[in-house]
Motif scaffolding. Structure first.
Motif, PDB file in Angstrom:
ATOM      1  N   MET A  83       0.940  -1.387  -0.205  1.00 48.97           N
ATOM      2  CA  MET A  83      -0.036   0.288   0.257  1.00 48.97           C
ATOM      3  C   MET A  83       1.158   1.500  -0.180  1.00 48.97           C
ATOM      4  N   ARG A  84       0.354   1.868  -1.055  1.00 42.29           N
ATOM      5  CA  ARG A  84       1.095   3.638  -0.909  1.00 42.29           C
ATOM      6  C   ARG A  84      -0.088   4.756  -1.107  1.00 42.29           C
ATOM      7  N   TYR A  85       0.142   6.292  -1.104  1.00 37.73           N
ATOM      8  CA  TYR A  85      -0.782   6.695  -0.657  1.00 37.73           C
ATOM      9  C   TYR A  85      -0.746   7.609  -1.890  1.00 37.73           C
ATOM     10  N   ILE A  86      -1.952   7.883  -2.382  1.00 39.55           N
ATOM     11  CA  ILE A  86      -1.462   9.184  -3.531  1.00 39.55           C
ATOM     12  C   ILE A  86      -2.492  10.335  -2.841  1.00 39.55           C
ATOM     13  N   ASP A  87      -1.308  11.048  -3.296  1.00 36.63           N
ATOM     14  CA  ASP A  87      -1.241  12.791  -2.869  1.00 36.63           C
ATOM     15  C   ASP A  87      -0.726  13.619  -4.045  1.00 36.63           C
ATOM     16  N   GLU A  88      -0.895  15.280  -3.591  1.00 43.57           N
ATOM     17  CA  GLU A  88      -1.250  15.981  -4.716  1.00 43.57           C
ATOM     18  C   GLU A  88      -0.660  15.678  -5.705  1.00 43.57           C
ATOM     19  N   GLN A  89       0.753  15.254  -5.786  1.00 40.67           N
ATOM     20  CA  GLN A  89       1.582  15.300  -6.371  1.00 40.67           C
ATOM     21  C   GLN A  89       1.571  14.316  -7.600  1.00 40.67           C
ATOM     22  N   ALA A  90       0.942  12.667  -6.761  1.00 41.66           N
ATOM     23  CA  ALA A  90       0.723  11.818  -7.247  1.00 41.66           C
ATOM     24  C   ALA A  90      -0.494  11.838  -8.193  1.00 41.66           C
ATOM     25  N   ILE A  91      -1.409  13.625  -8.248  1.00 45.09           N
ATOM     26  CA  ILE A  91      -2.847  12.709  -9.098  1.00 45.09           C
ATOM     27  C   ILE A  91      -2.485  13.762  -9.969  1.00 45.09           C
ATOM     28  N   GLU A  92      -1.211  14.995 -10.272  1.00 44.11           N
ATOM     29  CA  GLU A  92      -1.018  15.520 -11.173  1.00 44.11           C
ATOM     30  C   GLU A  92      -0.261  14.222 -12.259  1.00 44.11           C
ATOM     31  N   ARG A  93       0.814  13.374 -11.669  1.00 44.91           N
ATOM     32  CA  ARG A  93       1.057  12.639 -12.768  1.00 44.91           C
ATOM     33  C   ARG A  93       0.137  11.329 -13.207  1.00 44.91           C
ATOM     34  N   ILE A  94      -1.422  11.015 -12.334  1.00 45.29           N
ATOM     35  CA  ILE A  94      -1.905  10.281 -12.645  1.00 45.29           C
ATOM     36  C   ILE A  94      -3.091  11.167 -13.363  1.00 45.29           C
ATOM     37  N   THR A  95      -3.243  12.108 -13.788  1.00 48.71           N
ATOM     38  CA  THR A  95      -4.471  12.701 -15.233  1.00 48.71           C
ATOM     39  C   THR A  95      -3.756  12.955 -15.955  1.00 48.71           C
ATOM     40  N   LEU A  96      -1.866  12.829 -16.146  1.00 44.35           N
ATOM     41  CA  LEU A  96      -1.533  13.424 -17.407  1.00 44.35           C
ATOM     42  C   LEU A  96      -1.880  12.020 -18.424  1.00 44.35           C
ATOM     43  N   GLY A  97      -0.949  10.610 -16.742  1.00 35.87           N
ATOM     44  CA  GLY A  97      -0.926   9.722 -17.617  1.00 35.87           C
ATOM     45  C   GLY A  97      -2.224   8.780 -18.130  1.00 35.87           C
ATOM     46  N   ALA A  98      -3.107   9.466 -17.757  1.00 38.29           N
ATOM     47  CA  ALA A  98      -4.495   8.369 -17.292  1.00 38.29           C
ATOM     48  C   ALA A  98      -4.911   8.957 -19.096  1.00 38.29           C
ATOM     49  N   THR A  99      -4.864  10.343 -18.947  1.00 38.18           N
ATOM     50  CA  THR A  99      -5.445  11.021 -20.172  1.00 38.18           C
ATOM     51  C   THR A  99      -4.960  10.713 -21.729  1.00 38.18           C
ATOM     52  N   LEU A 100      -3.198  10.461 -21.874  1.00 37.57           N
ATOM     53  CA  LEU A 100      -2.781   9.335 -22.325  1.00 37.57           C
ATOM     54  C   LEU A 100      -3.427   8.115 -22.619  1.00 37.57           C
ATOM     55  N   LEU A 101      -4.074   6.957 -21.591  1.00 37.21           N
ATOM     56  CA  LEU A 101      -3.633   5.983 -21.525  1.00 37.21           C
ATOM     57  C   LEU A 101      -5.385   5.471 -21.557  1.00 37.21           C
ATOM     58  N   GLY A 102      -5.999   7.014 -21.824  1.00 29.86           N
ATOM     59  CA  GLY A 102      -7.809   7.355 -22.093  1.00 29.86           C
ATOM     60  C   GLY A 102      -7.844   6.883 -23.753  1.00 29.86           C
ATOM     61  N   THR A 103      -7.015   7.319 -24.701  1.00 25.59           N
ATOM     62  CA  THR A 103      -6.668   7.736 -26.348  1.00 25.59           C
ATOM     63  C   THR A 103      -7.929   8.528 -26.272  1.00 25.59           C
ATOM     64  N   GLY A 104      -8.288   9.442 -25.873  1.00 28.79           N
ATOM     65  CA  GLY A 104      -8.992  10.981 -25.977  1.00 28.79           C
ATOM     66  C   GLY A 104      -9.941  10.848 -24.858  1.00 28.79           C
ATOM     67  N   GLY A 105     -10.749   9.865 -24.818  1.00 29.03           N
ATOM     68  CA  GLY A 105     -11.701  10.055 -24.073  1.00 29.03           C
ATOM     69  C   GLY A 105     -11.607   9.406 -22.130  1.00 29.03           C
ATOM     70  N   GLY A 106     -13.160   9.141 -22.115  1.00 29.67           N
ATOM     71  CA  GLY A 106     -12.720   8.519 -20.237  1.00 29.67           C
ATOM     72  C   GLY A 106     -12.974  10.605 -19.779  1.00 29.67           C
ATOM     73  N   GLY A 107     -14.103  11.115 -20.570  1.00 34.57           N
ATOM     74  CA  GLY A 107     -14.038  12.924 -19.558  1.00 34.57           C
ATOM     75  C   GLY A 107     -13.068  13.882 -19.774  1.00 34.57           C
ATOM     76  N   ASP A 108     -13.002  14.868 -19.057  1.00 33.27           N
ATOM     77  CA  ASP A 108     -12.837  15.572 -19.296  1.00 33.27           C
ATOM     78  C   ASP A 108     -11.158  15.776 -18.355  1.00 33.27           C
ATOM     79  N   PRO A 109      -9.653  15.593 -18.154  1.00 33.19           N
ATOM     80  CA  PRO A 109      -9.283  15.610 -17.168  1.00 33.19           C
ATOM     81  C   PRO A 109      -9.250  16.633 -16.600  1.00 33.19           C
ATOM     82  N   TYR A 110      -9.091  17.491 -16.509  1.00 31.58           N
ATOM     83  CA  TYR A 110      -8.869  19.245 -15.986  1.00 31.58           C
ATOM     84  C   TYR A 110     -10.611  18.655 -14.419  1.00 31.58           C
TER      85      TYR A 110
END
Length: 363
Positions: free
Chosen positions: A1-28
């Motif tokens: 287990m580890r924790y998701i903090d604000e910096q992790a959210i910034e990284r996940i936002t960018l990565g999930a936007t790429l893996l979302g292949t254009g969809g998944g709803g507005d990442p912002y």
């Protein structure tokens, strides 16, 4: 287990936007909701599915609808909590964790917001390994699991619980309700045990999204393109680099559908690429030649700053790299191709793995 903090959210936002292949709803929007929740309630625990007891309840939290609508009808946040509470009340069991149903845009991030508010962990997994536009396009469906019950809610306070006979009916009923709810709503389906998630989920995808985001941010700090790092990490291919010369987009049946035309910046003069989407990017073609198709991941990356671009953000004049990555193995099975291959979406082409298409083009 580890924790998701604000910096992790910034990284996940960018990565999930790429893996979302254009969809998944507005990442912002998803990022803002997750950041607000973490600042208010504290970091969120990220756990592997095998860190939970096999019979503990895991509830996916997601949005359904047209990405373009999300810009104008921003979720209140309460609807995501309501679908969880409605699910728990009906099942008579408290959730041990929540999870994203897909890795893409807002749908990767709102489970973090709900987890923070409810003091629950998030499971490091999803049910697509990317984003897809329809509710039955999940690995749980490929393994024969049924999404029963389904809960939905909107920002006005309306809530619905229904019992579809299968995932296809879940999609039909949920899509109709979404249109009535204003083309965007919160939805929870496939409330499963941790053991079922462990067997049928796509594991480790939030961590993968965070790693992809880290690569993009690191390249940005060093003022270079992240493309080669992404291709190496995700075993992908650069299909095309071009400038968008036209975008057509329409709202149809609760989806954003359309096509973008790119003119080449490198390679043959006059060469162009057509990029087709239904929320997510589904097919890339140059003339009669198919370059990549669903279920493989097709990604549009801003060629100037290396940021992934969702289909609702494509604009005339953008300089774009089009990349493609192999889909998770579950989607390359006959069942996966039947459920989410190009013919399902009406394209008269067979699915061919992107690495085979690239190898054939190189000969």
């Amino acid at each position: 287990m580890r924790y998701i903090d604000e910096q992790a959210i910034e990284r996940i936002t960018l990565g999930a936007t790429l893996l979302g292949t254009g969809g998944g709803g507005d990442p912002y929007i998803g990022k803002m909701m997750a950041l607000q929740a973490v600042r208010r309630y504290g970091p969120v625990a990220l756990v592997a599915a095998d860190e939970l007891s096999r019979d503990e309840l895991v509830v996916p939290i997601s949005m359904i609808g047209a990405p373009t609508v999300l810009w104008e009808k921003i979720p209140s946040g309460r609807e995501m909590v309501k679908i969880l509470e409605l699910m728990e009340a009906h099942l008579g069991k408290r959730a041990a964790a929540v999870m994203p149903i897909e890795i893409g845009g807002v749908n990767s991030l709102i489970p973090i917001a709900v987890a923070a508010e409810k003091s629950l962990p998030v499971v490091d997994a999803d049910a697509m390994g990317r984003a897809f536009p329809e509710a039955q396009m999940v690995s749980f469906y490929l393994d024969g699991l049924v999404p029963n019950p389904v809960t939905m809610a909107d920002e006005k306070g309306n809530t619905v619980l229904f019992h579809p006979v299968d995932a296809v009916w879940s999609e039909r009923l949920a899509r109709s309700l979404t249109v009535q709810m204003g083309a965007s709503a919160a939805m929870s389906d496939y409330a499963l045990t941790a053991g079922q998630v462990l067997t049928s989920g796509i594991l480790g995808t939030l961590s993968l999204a965070e790693e992809v985001g880290r690569l993009i941010l690191e390249a940005r700090r060093e003022n270079r393109s992240p493309v080669q790092d992404l291709l190496d990490t995700l075993h992908g291919f650069r299909l095309f680099t071009g400038k968008i010369s036209d975008v057509t987009r329409r709202l149809e049946g609760g989806f954003t559908k359309g096509e973008a035309i790119l003119e080449a910046l490198t390679g043959k003069t006059g060469e162009s690429l057509s990029l087709y989407f239904q929320n997510e990017y589904l097919l890339a073609a140059s003339g009669d030649r198919i370059l990549a198709s669903t279920p493989d991941l097709i990604v549009a990356l801003d060629a100037d700053v290396g940021t992934p671009i969702t289909s609702d953000r494509l604009k005339y004049g953008m300089r774009v790299d089009i990349l493609a990555f192999p889909a998770p193995p579950k989607w390359r099975t006959p069942k996966g191709i039947e459920v989410a291959g190009p013919r399902y979406f009406g394209y008269d082409v067979d699915y061919v793995p992107v690495e085979h298409r690239v190898a054939a083009a190189a000969q």
